[in-house]
Scaffold this motif. Structure first.
Motif, PDB file in Angstrom:
ATOM      1  N   TRP A 102       0.831  -1.212   0.000  1.00  0.00           N
ATOM      2  CA  TRP A 102       0.000   0.000   0.000  1.00  0.00           C
ATOM      3  C   TRP A 102       0.864   1.261   0.000  1.00  0.00           C
ATOM      4  CZ3 TRP A 102      -4.726   0.397  -1.539  1.00  0.00           C
ATOM      5  CH2 TRP A 102      -5.569  -0.710  -1.481  1.00  0.00           C
ATOM      6  N   TRP A 103       1.981   1.271   0.735  1.00  0.00           N
ATOM      7  CA  TRP A 103       2.850   2.449   0.743  1.00  0.00           C
ATOM      8  C   TRP A 103       3.529   2.660  -0.609  1.00  0.00           C
ATOM      9  CZ3 TRP A 103       2.865   6.588   3.581  1.00  0.00           C
ATOM     10  CH2 TRP A 103       2.324   6.535   4.868  1.00  0.00           C
ATOM     11  N   ASN A 104       3.619   1.622  -1.410  1.00  0.00           N
ATOM     12  CA  ASN A 104       4.161   1.766  -2.758  1.00  0.00           C
ATOM     13  C   ASN A 104       3.142   2.324  -3.740  1.00  0.00           C
ATOM     14  OD1 ASN A 104       6.856   1.002  -2.421  1.00  0.00           O
ATOM     15  ND2 ASN A 104       6.284  -1.160  -2.383  1.00  0.00           N
ATOM     16  N   HIS A 105       1.940   2.659  -3.267  1.00  0.00           N
ATOM     17  CA  HIS A 105       0.877   3.286  -4.057  1.00  0.00           C
ATOM     18  C   HIS A 105       0.454   4.555  -3.308  1.00  0.00           C
ATOM     19  CE1 HIS A 105       0.928  -0.890  -5.350  1.00  0.00           C
ATOM     20  NE2 HIS A 105       0.521  -0.421  -6.512  1.00  0.00           N
ATOM     21  N   PRO A 106       1.309   5.598  -3.359  1.00  0.00           N
ATOM     22  CA  PRO A 106       1.129   6.765  -2.495  1.00  0.00           C
ATOM     23  C   PRO A 106      -0.192   7.512  -2.659  1.00  0.00           C
ATOM     24  CG  PRO A 106       2.880   7.144  -4.089  1.00  0.00           C
ATOM     25  CD  PRO A 106       2.487   5.711  -4.205  1.00  0.00           C
ATOM     26  N   VAL A 107      -0.717   7.614  -3.868  1.00  0.00           N
ATOM     27  CA  VAL A 107      -1.984   8.326  -4.045  1.00  0.00           C
ATOM     28  C   VAL A 107      -3.100   7.559  -3.348  1.00  0.00           C
ATOM     29  CG1 VAL A 107      -3.668   9.148  -5.727  1.00  0.00           C
ATOM     30  CG2 VAL A 107      -1.226   9.411  -6.190  1.00  0.00           C
ATOM     31  N   ALA A 108      -3.110   6.257  -3.526  1.00  0.00           N
ATOM     32  CA  ALA A 108      -4.118   5.427  -2.867  1.00  0.00           C
ATOM     33  C   ALA A 108      -3.908   5.422  -1.361  1.00  0.00           C
ATOM     34  CB  ALA A 108      -4.067   4.005  -3.416  1.00  0.00           C
ATOM     35  N   MET A 109      -2.667   5.395  -0.919  1.00  0.00           N
ATOM     36  CA  MET A 109      -2.377   5.346   0.508  1.00  0.00           C
ATOM     37  C   MET A 109      -2.822   6.629   1.198  1.00  0.00           C
ATOM     38  SD  MET A 109      -1.354   3.277   2.759  1.00  0.00           S
ATOM     39  CE  MET A 109      -0.708   3.172   4.398  1.00  0.00           C
ATOM     40  N   LYS A 110      -2.668   7.770   0.530  1.00  0.00           N
ATOM     41  CA  LYS A 110      -3.111   9.031   1.117  1.00  0.00           C
ATOM     42  C   LYS A 110      -4.613   8.983   1.392  1.00  0.00           C
ATOM     43  CE  LYS A 110      -3.233  13.987   0.339  1.00  0.00           C
ATOM     44  NZ  LYS A 110      -2.882  15.088  -0.558  1.00  0.00           N
ATOM     45  N   SER A 111      -5.373   8.509   0.442  1.00  0.00           N
ATOM     46  CA  SER A 111      -6.814   8.370   0.605  1.00  0.00           C
ATOM     47  C   SER A 111      -7.139   7.362   1.709  1.00  0.00           C
ATOM     48  CB  SER A 111      -7.429   7.924  -0.726  1.00  0.00           C
ATOM     49  OG  SER A 111      -8.753   7.529  -0.558  1.00  0.00           O
ATOM     50  N   LEU A 112      -6.411   6.267   1.721  1.00  0.00           N
ATOM     51  CA  LEU A 112      -6.608   5.229   2.728  1.00  0.00           C
ATOM     52  C   LEU A 112      -6.349   5.786   4.125  1.00  0.00           C
ATOM     53  CD1 LEU A 112      -5.614   1.575   2.285  1.00  0.00           C
ATOM     54  CD2 LEU A 112      -4.984   2.718   4.387  1.00  0.00           C
ATOM     55  N   LEU A 113      -5.288   6.550   4.284  1.00  0.00           N
ATOM     56  CA  LEU A 113      -4.948   7.112   5.588  1.00  0.00           C
ATOM     57  C   LEU A 113      -6.005   8.105   6.074  1.00  0.00           C
ATOM     58  CD1 LEU A 113      -1.093   7.567   5.255  1.00  0.00           C
ATOM     59  CD2 LEU A 113      -2.316   5.916   6.684  1.00  0.00           C
ATOM     60  N   LEU A 114      -6.600   8.836   5.147  1.00  0.00           N
ATOM     61  CA  LEU A 114      -7.699   9.728   5.534  1.00  0.00           C
ATOM     62  C   LEU A 114      -8.859   8.923   6.099  1.00  0.00           C
ATOM     63  CD1 LEU A 114      -7.678  12.271   2.575  1.00  0.00           C
ATOM     64  CD2 LEU A 114      -7.027  12.711   4.954  1.00  0.00           C
ATOM     65  N   GLU A 115      -9.137   7.782   5.516  1.00  0.00           N
ATOM     66  CA  GLU A 115     -10.204   6.925   6.017  1.00  0.00           C
ATOM     67  C   GLU A 115      -9.828   6.274   7.347  1.00  0.00           C
ATOM     68  OE1 GLU A 115     -12.692   4.638   3.426  1.00  0.00           O
ATOM     69  OE2 GLU A 115     -11.838   5.653   1.675  1.00  0.00           O
ATOM     70  N   VAL A 116      -8.552   5.987   7.547  1.00  0.00           N
ATOM     71  CA  VAL A 116      -8.096   5.469   8.843  1.00  0.00           C
ATOM     72  C   VAL A 116      -8.357   6.526   9.913  1.00  0.00           C
ATOM     73  CG1 VAL A 116      -6.052   4.832  10.197  1.00  0.00           C
ATOM     74  CG2 VAL A 116      -6.383   3.861   7.913  1.00  0.00           C
ATOM     75  N   THR A 117      -8.040   7.768   9.607  1.00  0.00           N
ATOM     76  CA  THR A 117      -8.282   8.866  10.548  1.00  0.00           C
ATOM     77  C   THR A 117      -9.769   8.996  10.866  1.00  0.00           C
ATOM     78  OG1 THR A 117      -6.347  10.031   9.706  1.00  0.00           O
ATOM     79  CG2 THR A 117      -7.952  11.351  10.928  1.00  0.00           C
ATOM     80  N   GLU A 118     -10.604   8.875   9.852  1.00  0.00           N
ATOM     81  CA  GLU A 118     -12.052   8.925  10.067  1.00  0.00           C
ATOM     82  C   GLU A 118     -12.498   7.770  10.961  1.00  0.00           C
ATOM     83  OE1 GLU A 118     -14.008   9.009   6.267  1.00  0.00           O
ATOM     84  OE2 GLU A 118     -13.014  10.881   5.694  1.00  0.00           O
ATOM     85  N   ARG A 119     -11.953   6.588  10.732  1.00  0.00           N
ATOM     86  CA  ARG A 119     -12.297   5.411  11.541  1.00  0.00           C
ATOM     87  C   ARG A 119     -11.907   5.630  13.004  1.00  0.00           C
ATOM     88  NH1 ARG A 119     -15.389   1.633  13.294  1.00  0.00           N
ATOM     89  NH2 ARG A 119     -14.275  -0.125  14.161  1.00  0.00           N
ATOM     90  N   ILE A 120     -10.725   6.164  13.236  1.00  0.00           N
ATOM     91  CA  ILE A 120     -10.283   6.430  14.606  1.00  0.00           C
ATOM     92  C   ILE A 120     -11.204   7.463  15.257  1.00  0.00           C
ATOM     93  CG2 ILE A 120      -8.417   7.403  16.005  1.00  0.00           C
ATOM     94  CD1 ILE A 120      -6.475   6.010  14.001  1.00  0.00           C
ATOM     95  N   SER A 121     -11.603   8.484  14.506  1.00  0.00           N
ATOM     96  CA  SER A 121     -12.540   9.478  15.035  1.00  0.00           C
ATOM     97  C   SER A 121     -13.875   8.840  15.406  1.00  0.00           C
ATOM     98  CB  SER A 121     -12.762  10.600  14.015  1.00  0.00           C
ATOM     99  OG  SER A 121     -11.579  11.325  13.808  1.00  0.00           O
ATOM    100  N   GLN A 122     -14.341   7.909  14.592  1.00  0.00           N
ATOM    101  CA  GLN A 122     -15.585   7.189  14.912  1.00  0.00           C
ATOM    102  C   GLN A 122     -15.438   6.401  16.213  1.00  0.00           C
ATOM    103  OE1 GLN A 122     -16.202   4.676  11.517  1.00  0.00           O
ATOM    104  NE2 GLN A 122     -17.191   6.268  10.303  1.00  0.00           N
ATOM    105  N   ILE A 123     -14.319   5.738  16.365  1.00  0.00           N
ATOM    106  CA  ILE A 123     -14.068   4.956  17.585  1.00  0.00           C
ATOM    107  C   ILE A 123     -14.043   5.890  18.784  1.00  0.00           C
ATOM    108  CG2 ILE A 123     -12.356   3.549  18.813  1.00  0.00           C
ATOM    109  CD1 ILE A 123     -11.611   2.379  16.014  1.00  0.00           C
ATOM    110  N   GLU A 124     -13.358   7.025  18.661  1.00  0.00           N
ATOM    111  CA  GLU A 124     -13.292   7.990  19.750  1.00  0.00           C
ATOM    112  C   GLU A 124     -14.671   8.499  20.122  1.00  0.00           C
ATOM    113  OE1 GLU A 124     -10.597  10.903  18.189  1.00  0.00           O
ATOM    114  OE2 GLU A 124      -8.864   9.970  19.165  1.00  0.00           O
ATOM    115  N   SER A 125     -15.501   8.811  19.133  1.00  0.00           N
ATOM    116  CA  SER A 125     -16.830   9.330  19.433  1.00  0.00           C
ATOM    117  C   SER A 125     -17.703   8.268  20.092  1.00  0.00           C
ATOM    118  CB  SER A 125     -17.505   9.883  18.181  1.00  0.00           C
ATOM    119  OG  SER A 125     -17.834   8.848  17.279  1.00  0.00           O
ATOM    120  N   GLN A 126     -17.495   7.010  19.769  1.00  0.00           N
ATOM    121  CA  GLN A 126     -18.247   5.927  20.394  1.00  0.00           C
ATOM    122  C   GLN A 126     -17.826   5.744  21.848  1.00  0.00           C
ATOM    123  OE1 GLN A 126     -17.517   2.603  17.831  1.00  0.00           O
ATOM    124  NE2 GLN A 126     -18.985   3.266  16.287  1.00  0.00           N
ATOM    125  N   THR A 127     -16.558   5.943  22.144  1.00  0.00           N
ATOM    126  CA  THR A 127     -16.088   5.757  23.519  1.00  0.00           C
ATOM    127  C   THR A 127     -16.405   6.975  24.381  1.00  0.00           C
ATOM    128  OG1 THR A 127     -13.864   6.564  22.951  1.00  0.00           O
ATOM    129  CG2 THR A 127     -14.241   4.178  22.887  1.00  0.00           C
TER     130      THR A 127
END
Length: 107
Positions: free
Chosen positions: A80-105
């Motif tokens: 995934w890191w060898n596909h930087p454009v895709a990884m940037k988008s993926l990391l944004l979604e990881v951040t969103e997922r972490i925010s969802q977890i935080e809001s649930q807790t």
């Protein structure tokens, strides 16, 4: 050689992970869990324990929960890191997922 990455005119990437690589949506969930482990380690949640041992145990628990081996995670992480454009988008979604977890807790 097919890299699995096709760039479109909006400078985004549609990526299909090849066989043996954790697919995008599953990798987002896996990486979010890994990021939470990293944060816990940096915040010294395990103050009086063997930090390295606790970290390894936490990683193994996440890998087991996601049915991924350490080797498959590392291979997928590299891919995934060898596909930087895709990884940037993926990391944004990881951040969103972490925010969802935080809001649930926070409830």
């Amino acid at each position: 050689m097919n890299t699995g990455c096709v760039e479109d005119h909006r400078d985004a990437a549609i990526v299909v992970a090849p066989e043996g690589i954790v697919e995008r949506d599953a990798f987002i969930l896996l990486l979010a869990d890994i990021q939470l482990i990293e944060a816990a380690s940096k915040n010294r949640v395990w103050r009086n324990d063997d930090v390295e041992k606790k970290l390894v145990e936490a990683y193994m628990e996440v890998f087991n929960r996601h049915s991924v081996s350490k080797e498959d995670f590392e291979k997928s992480h590299t891919w995934w890191w060898n596909h930087p454009v895709a990884m940037k988008s993926l990391l944004l979604e990881v951040t969103e997922r972490i925010s969802q977890i935080e809001s649930q807790t926070d409830k």
